[in-house]
Design a protein around this motif. Structure first.
Motif, short mmCIF file in Angstrom:
data_model
loop_
_atom_site.label_atom_id
_atom_site.label_comp_id
_atom_site.label_asym_id
_atom_site.label_seq_id
_atom_site.Cartn_x
_atom_site.Cartn_y
_atom_site.Cartn_z
N SER A 6 -41.44 35.71 -8.24
CA SER A 6 -40.41 34.76 -8.70
C SER A 6 -39.17 34.87 -7.87
CB SER A 6 -40.08 35.01 -10.17
OG SER A 6 -39.01 34.20 -10.56
N TYR A 8 -36.20 33.19 -8.93
CA TYR A 8 -35.21 32.51 -9.73
C TYR A 8 -33.80 33.00 -9.42
CZ TYR A 8 -39.17 30.97 -12.52
OH TYR A 8 -40.34 30.40 -12.93
N LYS A 11 -30.23 32.60 -5.47
CA LYS A 11 -30.33 31.25 -4.92
C LYS A 11 -29.46 31.13 -3.68
CE LYS A 11 -32.95 28.93 -7.83
NZ LYS A 11 -34.10 28.13 -7.44
N ASP A 134 -35.14 19.12 -5.10
CA ASP A 134 -35.88 20.07 -4.26
C ASP A 134 -34.90 21.06 -3.63
OD1 ASP A 134 -37.97 18.39 -4.87
OD2 ASP A 134 -38.00 17.41 -2.91
N ASP A 135 -34.98 22.31 -4.03
CA ASP A 135 -34.14 23.34 -3.43
C ASP A 135 -34.79 23.81 -2.13
OD1 ASP A 135 -32.54 25.43 -2.70
OD2 ASP A 135 -32.95 26.67 -4.46
N ARG A 147 -44.35 25.40 -5.43
CA ARG A 147 -44.08 25.07 -6.82
C ARG A 147 -45.23 24.19 -7.33
NH1 ARG A 147 -39.19 20.58 -6.49
NH2 ARG A 147 -40.40 18.99 -5.39
N SER A 178 -42.34 23.51 -11.94
CA SER A 178 -41.83 24.87 -11.85
C SER A 178 -40.78 24.95 -10.75
CB SER A 178 -42.97 25.84 -11.53
OG SER A 178 -43.42 25.67 -10.19
N ASP A 179 -40.07 26.07 -10.69
CA ASP A 179 -39.27 26.39 -9.53
C ASP A 179 -40.20 26.83 -8.40
OD1 ASP A 179 -36.84 25.85 -10.78
OD2 ASP A 179 -36.60 27.92 -11.47
#
Length: 240
Positions: A6, A8, A11, A134-135, A147, A178-179
């Protein structure tokens, strides 16, 4: 060993560099050399995830030509790479390949210096859209990023898993994403599993993830398709 990790936290905010938008910082000279005005843009990718055999053209605002320059978008067709677009309210109009009349129109609001994917979903006459940010700022010389988004209208909640292995992203309902998570850069066989029964509903082989790239795994189509509807399948879209 955990194959997918992950991300999360931590960032990264270097969105402008990751958007691959060559004009993300256009500057224009004013009357004075000391006065400059900066114009920001957004990035938009449009995906035809409507589970039919129809193809669609995409028009943005008052542009007279479709933005899909390589022909009408088939099921899971995209306008990749990202389109440079003015931030704020933008009108997306979808037409059939043979007619310029709208079959679905929606106004979307885009923030500056951000990237988005817009998915045309459901089937006619109940077309609708889903906008997902979209990151694209995540970077790695060793890992890929993945993702999962569930766009199957009748599949219920789905898990994305490695064939014979771990669940990568679990319990995604229709229209949920999802991320991005990091993944080892190598080939995979991926499965869609029913969250309720655990049954394997679709499989895709030989999905090769490349270090530094970003991918969206899409579940699209019907588990029980009608005569003119697409069956459930997995599609992998490259975001960057």
């Amino acid at each position: 060993m955990k194959i997918f990790t992950s991300i999360y936290s931590s960032k990264i905010t270097r969105i402008a560099a990751a958007l691959l938008l060559t004009a993300s910082a256009l500057t224009f000279s004013s009357c004075s050399k000391d006065e400059m005005e900066t114009t920001s843009i957004s990035g938009l990718m449009v995906v035809n995830a409507s589970p039919s055999y129809g193809t669609y053209n995409v028009y943005i605002n008052n542009i007279v030509s479709p933005v899909n320059t390589k022909g009408a978008l088939p099921f899971m067709g995209t306008t990749a790479p990202y389109i440079n677009i003015t931030p704020g309210a933008n009108i997306l109009k979808f037409t059939t390949a043979s007619n310029t009349e709208s079959v679905y129109t929606e106004t979307t609001n885009l923030d500056k210096d951000k990237a988005y994917s817009y998915y045309l979903i459901n089937d006619r006459p109940n077309l609708s859209g889903l906008l997902v940010q979209d990151d694209l700022s995540l970077t790695s010389a060793e890992k890929a990023f993945v993702r999962f988004i569930n766009l199957s209208p009748d599949a219920g909640s789905l898990d994305l898993a490695i064939s014979g292995g771990a669940v990568l992203v679990g319990d995604k309902a229709f229209k949920s994403a999802s991320d991005f998570i990091s993944a080892d850069a190598k080939p995979y066989t991926l499965e869609l599993k029913s969250k309720q029964s655990g049954a394997v509903l679709a499989t895709i082989k030989d999905v090769t993830l490349t270090a530094g790239k970003m991918y969206t795994v899409v579940a699209g189509g019907f588990t029980t398709p009608g005569e003119l509807q697409q069956p459930l399948r997995i599609e992998v879209i490259t975001n960057r």
